[in-house]
Design an enzyme around this catalytic site. Structure first.
Site: not given
Ligand code: PGA
Ligand code: ZN
Length: 420
Positions: A383, A204, A152, A360-362, A332, A40, A307, A160-161, A282, A241
């Site tokens: 994260k 993730e 994800h 991190h990234r996915s 990031k 994303s 982000d 998303q999270e 986020e 997020d």
């Protein structure tokens, strides 16, 4: 002094190709780094160069590898590896584009990170100490993404999270244990309610059960935290997020079957924050809606993280700061493409009272640079996904190692946004 640079194509946690670089110094120093990759991604991120040929479904990175070997390497060899900023600037100039689209941010970042590690290795000090000095001793609170949605996961969750933050822990190792305990209870709770097909995990490492609403996800978290023996809202709090750019289409936010405008989405978040111990959201609005970020930051007394809107870019962050849009930066390294620029963004954030979450990234790898970076910056937050899957646990395990090595540390805990 840098003696050699070697680049190659390897794969990330989604099985997609990415760039690995090794840097060797004359002082017997060695550093290697592998760049991560998002799903994303923000529109304004630095460009990840992909070959677009048949191999790897068009995702090959042989061009980026070749750019390291034939363009970057000859310019960097012979430099002192400690000259991080000069080396980063040389690569920025060699590229010459605002978004690193000529050489590729993946090529440039791999070199940038490997140079830092080679310098630390030459000096025989750990990376966090090389980057942060002796004043780096804050262990970050992990934001553990235990329920995955959005891009994800293969479910219908729009946000998303859904993350847990063990703020009541006294150390990172205890935080990881608490997170892991809740993660395993959550697995059982999901299996009882939704069957064993529902305990598969997303990109993730979080579970991706067939949920439709954020409330269902937050109820699962609440139940699991309690069943694990922790006080929800005290020992463990929640973070979201939304990654709202992903469900923003034709001027509306498409959430749980409804078309919401900005105000309606704001009210949706307000209701969730009232009902659950959510301390951080986020990307609540899409990546161009600075004004929306300003409004929500003013109206909700929690952490609002940028982000996709800031993309670790000092210019976009500066605009956010001027508008009081958000109060924390998601950092990031691959969004901007060099370590020096990422550290600039962190420092700009800190100077203006913004929190910093190293992320991190996915699409991740066994590379653990961000664990060291989080400690180096005393960021107070990291994260890096669920406490499961090797590419996520690599970072948690590195933090546990650093904590043990430092001996005396300060776990950011409830002061995660401003540890000092
Ligand atoms: P990404 O997601 O790495 O797929 O961009 C992570 C995030 O949005 O924070
Ligand atoms: Zn995000």
């Amino acid at each position: 002094e840098i003696k050699d640079i070697v680049a190659r194509e390897v794969i990330d946690s989604r099985g997609n190709p990415t760039v690995e670089v090794e840097v060797i110094t004359k002082g017997k120093g060695y550093g290697s780094a592998i760049v991560p990759s998002g799903a994303s991604t923000g529109t304004h991120e630095a460009l990840e160069l992909r070959d677009k040929e048949q191999r790897f479904g068009g995702k090959g990175v042989l061009m980026a590898v070749e750019n390291v070997n034939s363009i970057i390497k000859p310019e960097i060899i012979g430099y002192d590896a400690r000259m991080q900023r000069e080396i980063d600037n040389i690569m920025i100039e060699l590229d010459g584009t605002p978004n690193k689209s000529k050489l590729g941010a993946n090529a440039i970042l791999a070199v940038s990170l490997a140079v830092a590690k080679a310098a630390a290795s030459t000096a025989k000090i750990p990376l966090y100490k090389y980057l942060g000095g002796f004043n780096s001793f804050v262990m970050p609170v992990p934001m553990m993404n235990v329920i995955n949605g959005g891009k994800h996961a293969g479910n219908d969750l729009d946000l998303q999270e859904f993350m847990i933050m063990p703020v009541g822990a006294l150390s990172i190792s205890e935080a990881v244990r608490m997170g892991s305990e809740v993660y395993h209870v959550l697995k059982k709770v999901i299996e009882e309610k939704y069957g064993k097909n529902a305990i598969n995990v997303g990109d993730e490492g979080g579970f991706a059960p067939p949920l439709k609403t954020s409330r269902e996800a937050l109820d699962l978290l609440t139940e699991s935290v309690k069943k694990a023996g922790y006080e929800c809202g005290e020992d463990i709090v929640f973070a979201l997020d939304a990654a709202a750019s992903e469900f923003y289409k034709d001027g509306y936010y498409h959430v749980e079957g409804k078309k919401l405008n900005r105000e309606e989405l704001l009210n949706y978040y307000k209701a969730l924050v009232e009902e659950y111990p959510i301390v951080s959201i986020e990307d609540p609005f899409h990546e161009e809606d600075f004004e929306g970020f300003t409004i929500i930051t003013k109206e909700l007394d929690i952490q609002i993280v940028g982000d996709d809107i800031f993309v670790t870019n000092v210019e976009r962050l500066r605009k956010g700061i001027e508008m009081k849009a958000g109060n924390a930066l998601l950092l990031k390294v691959n969004q901007i493409g060099t370590l020096s620029e990422a550290i600039d963004a962190a420092n700009l954030a800190f100077r203006n009272g913004y929190g910093v979450i190293v992320s991190h990234r996915s699409g991740e790898t066994e590379d653990t640079t961000i664990a060291d970076l989080a400690v180096a910056l005393n960021s107070g937050q990291i994260k890096t996904g669920a406490p499961a899957r090797g590419e996520r646990t690599a970072k948690y395990n590195q933090l546990i190692r650093i904590e043990q090595e430092l001996g005396i540390t300060k776990y950011a805990g409830k002061k995660f946004r401003c540890p000092f």
